[in-house]
Design an enzyme around this catalytic site. Structure first.
Site, PDB file in Angstrom:
ATOM      1  N   ASP A  61      -0.138   5.122   1.008  1.00 12.66           N
ATOM      2  CA  ASP A  61      -0.380   6.065   2.098  1.00 12.66           C
ATOM      3  C   ASP A  61      -0.291   5.371   3.450  1.00 12.66           C
ATOM      4  OD1 ASP A  61      -0.834   8.062   0.254  1.00 12.66           O
ATOM      5  OD2 ASP A  61      -3.017   7.875   0.325  1.00 12.66           O
ATOM      6  N   ASP A  80       0.872  -1.161   0.000  1.00 13.45           N
ATOM      7  CA  ASP A  80       0.000   0.000   0.000  1.00 13.45           C
ATOM      8  C   ASP A  80       0.920   1.225   0.000  1.00 13.45           C
ATOM      9  OD1 ASP A  80      -2.287   1.670   0.353  1.00 13.45           O
ATOM     10  OD2 ASP A  80      -1.910   1.690   2.512  1.00 13.45           O
TER      11      ASP A  80
END
Length: 269
Positions: free
Chosen positions: A11, A9
């Site tokens: 953020d 991922d």
């Protein structure tokens, strides 16, 4: 190349904050963002925000300069470089957007470490305005997943990656994430895969409440230093399970890349 695919991922995983909030706050548009957020999906809000910032005279260069100041833990880039040097196939799966992610990765000098970026389209149009569009065009069709936001089902993207990997031969996946949107893809991982949720973040809470639904091993992490330790340990464990030639190559590389003995990771109860 090893037989390991590491999916990150973006953020609050690679970078230490939410990139959308960072850009909005740094460019002084927080109040407008908060007014728009209840009226439309997050992804649509961000496209609207880019138009408003453009009308205010904010340039693409202004946005790039903000992105280049994005906070990141000092051990994350070394961890990514180490995993890449060990022959892992690194990919990004994020609900941010391509313009943000590529700008930051290029600035950090690690764009070439990633073979694939799966995210919402983000591009500069002919008016020099940043457009942010949904990965799944929910105005045309629904992806059908009740766990994920309308613009992106990460689980379906992981299934597509798994189907491609199956054609190339058996590979194992390590998935790192923090948000609620990372729960769906964690359910798609198999028994030979590993899920690395960020502890005390939404995906961690969801996994703790639904641990029996996951087939993958779960190894939590708290910050960039923890991410580096746990990730390199898992890569080492997986590589040692491969054939003898790979083991020999790994022993040589890992001795030069790892700077300390990696601790045994904790497990979600």
């Amino acid at each position: 190349m090893s037989g390991i695919v590491v999916i990150f991922d973006f953020d609050k995983t690679i970078i230490d904050i939410d990139s959308d909030n960072w850009v909005v706050d740094e460019l002084g548009a927080t109040d407008l963002f908060n007014q728009l957020l209840p009226t439309m999906p997050w992804n649509s809000v961000m496209d609207k925000m880019m138009n408003e910032l453009h009308l205010q005279g904010r340039s693409i260069e202004d946005i790039e300069n903000v992105l280049k100041r994005t906070p990141i833990h000092p051990r994350v880039v070394p961890a990514i470089k180490a995993a890449y040097a060990l022959g892992c196939d690194l990919r990004v799966l994020s609900d941010a957007n391509l313009f943000y992610i590529e700008t930051i990765l290029k600035h950090l000098g690690i764009r070439e470490c990633f073979s694939e970026i799966n995210t919402n389209p983000g591009f500069v149009d002919d008016k020099r305005k940043l457009r942010i569009l949904p990965y799944h065009d929910f105005h045309v069709f629904s992806h059908g997943c009740t766990l994920c936001p309308p613009n992106m089902c990460k689980g379906k993207i992981v299934e597509r990656i798994q189907a491609e990997l199956a054609k190339e031969g058996k590979k194992r996946i390590i998935y790192l994430g923090d948000g609620a949107g990372d729960f769906c893809p964690s359910l798609k991982l198999g028994g030979n895969d590993c899920m690395m949720p960020r502890k005390d973040f939404p995906v961690w809470d969801l996994i703790c409440k639904n641990r029996k639904l996951l087939k993958a091993e779960v190894h939590e992490w708290t910050d960039g230093e923890d991410l580096e330790r746990v990730l390199l340990q898992l890569i080492g464990k997986m590589m040692l399970m491969e054939d003898e030639n790979t083991n020999q190559m790994f022993d040589c590389k890992f001795e030069t890349i790892a700077h300390e003995v990696l601790p045994k990771p904790l497990y979600v109860p």
